[in-house]
Design an enzyme around this catalytic site. Structure first.
Site, mmCIF file in Angstrom:
data_model
loop_
_atom_site.group_PDB
_atom_site.id
_atom_site.type_symbol
_atom_site.label_atom_id
_atom_site.label_comp_id
_atom_site.label_asym_id
_atom_site.label_seq_id
_atom_site.Cartn_x
_atom_site.Cartn_y
_atom_site.Cartn_z
ATOM 1 N N ALA A 105 30.942 4.280 42.290
ATOM 2 C CA ALA A 105 29.728 3.628 41.517
ATOM 3 C C ALA A 105 28.333 4.463 41.618
ATOM 4 C CB ALA A 105 29.470 2.045 42.043
ATOM 5 N N LEU A 108 27.864 -0.138 47.632
ATOM 6 C CA LEU A 108 28.164 0.423 46.338
ATOM 7 C C LEU A 108 29.371 1.366 46.739
ATOM 8 C CD1 LEU A 108 25.187 1.585 44.245
ATOM 9 C CD2 LEU A 108 26.878 -0.424 43.805
ATOM 10 N N ASP A 109 30.678 1.252 46.153
ATOM 11 C CA ASP A 109 31.738 1.921 46.301
ATOM 12 C C ASP A 109 31.485 3.410 45.884
ATOM 13 O OD1 ASP A 109 33.174 0.060 46.693
ATOM 14 O OD2 ASP A 109 33.753 -0.514 44.572
ATOM 15 N N PRO A 110 32.008 4.411 46.332
ATOM 16 C CA PRO A 110 31.870 5.980 45.945
ATOM 17 C C PRO A 110 31.704 6.163 44.293
ATOM 18 C CG PRO A 110 33.506 5.989 47.901
ATOM 19 C CD PRO A 110 33.319 4.404 47.075
ATOM 20 N N ARG A 169 34.986 -5.068 40.322
ATOM 21 C CA ARG A 169 36.288 -4.556 40.037
ATOM 22 C C ARG A 169 37.299 -5.856 39.821
ATOM 23 N NH1 ARG A 169 38.018 -1.661 45.107
ATOM 24 N NH2 ARG A 169 36.180 -2.478 46.077
#
Length: 308
Positions: free
Chosen positions: A50, A46-48, A181
């Protein structure tokens, strides 16, 4: 004299509700410290920017990570129209603008094009390797990364609500490797605008959902005490989609030693032929997983042995 390994033998899955602003690697490290575990990994980055479900595997559960990574995932994201950004989320710099704001009818007409097996170009800022380097490292250095499109699976993509004139909320159910994204970016372009994700939350990963998730703050407040360990799920929780077969103690010993086990009962052989695409079987004994096996020629052949 051999060096003592750092940490304790802790086996199981923790469903973390990852907070905003930290990487998945940082989240795993924090959980590993809380449990003082020898080994840890996660079931899908998971991206920061998210939040949401980040399944964390401890100990022997790390052997089942690939099966979690392959599981269906559910996301909710907010798409902000009018600005395209370098990262395709709110963290990047604005690189294009548009005054076009699609209505619900335009979005409804566009969504079917993004359901099923589709081609998708990953974001410039992604963990994909290009000539041995991560794409996000190259992008941060100012390089334009030419990433090839790849096939992804989107099972469901629906509009949930319009928050205001500029932002709409969507929910997506997808397979492995789908970037939200990119999905948001491409949808905005499809309706004649530009856009980026302003908020992203993962709601589920395979069998792991928000129902049994715990926040990092809540976990830290428990510390390394029995209450924290009550949130650990059995290793086999990650394998709910794989048929299980109960074995005798003798058969379990054979599997643990790397030896195949022949299925003598016709009902077992018939059930496996009917229900297992690819032949993967979760071999169990006394209520615990023994090994991940493959059904070949009337035998269960060990693929990954689980050592409790």
């Amino acid at each position: 004299m051999s060096r003592r390994k750092k940490g304790q033998k802790v086996d199981g899955w923790l469903i973390l509700d990852k907070p905003l602003g930290i990487t998945s690697t940082q989240a795993v490290a924090a959980v590993r410290r809380i449990f003082d575990a020898l080994k840890a990994g996660h079931g899908g980055t998971l991206d920061p920017l998210a939040t949401g479900i980040l399944p964390i595997a401890l100990g022997e559960a790390t052997k089942t990570v690939p099966y979690v990574m392959d599981g269906t995932k559910t996301y909710r994201f907010t798409l902000k129209f009018g600005e395209q950004r370098t990262t395709d989320d709110a963290e990047g710099e604005v690189m294009a603008r548009s005054d076009v704001r699609p209505d619900a009818a335009a979005i409804a007409a566009a969504l079917p094009a993004f359901i099923g097996l589709i081609d998708q170009v990953p974001p410039q800022f992604s963990a994909i390797k290009v000539d041995g380097e991560r794409a996000y490292d190259l992008a941060r250095d100012g390089e334009t990364v030419d990433l090839a499109s790849r096939k992804i699976r989107v099972d469901d993509f629906r509009l949930v609500e319009f928050q205001n004139a500029d932002e709409a909320v969507f929910e997506v159910k997808s397979g492995k490797g789908a970037y939200m994204r990119s999905l948001a970016r491409d949808l905005a372009l499809h309706v004649g605008s530009v856009g980026h994700i302003s908020a992203l939350r993962r709601l589920s990963v395979g069998a792991f959902t928000e129902t049994r998730a715990i926040s990092l703050d809540a976990l830290k407040s428990l510390g390394h005490i029995p209450a924290a360990f009550e949130h650990l799920l059995p290793i086999e929780t990650a394998l709910d989609d794989i048929p299980a077969l109960a074995l005798s103690a003798t058969e379990a010993i054979r599997l643990r030693s790397g030896q195949p086990v022949g299925l003598l009962h016709r009902q077992d052989r018939d059930r496996l032929r009917e229900f297992i695409p690819g032949g993967m079987v979760c071999a169990m004994s006394e209520g615990k997983i023994v090994a991940l096996t493959r059904y070949e020629g009337g035998e269960l052949v060990p693929v990954r042995v689980i050592n409790h």
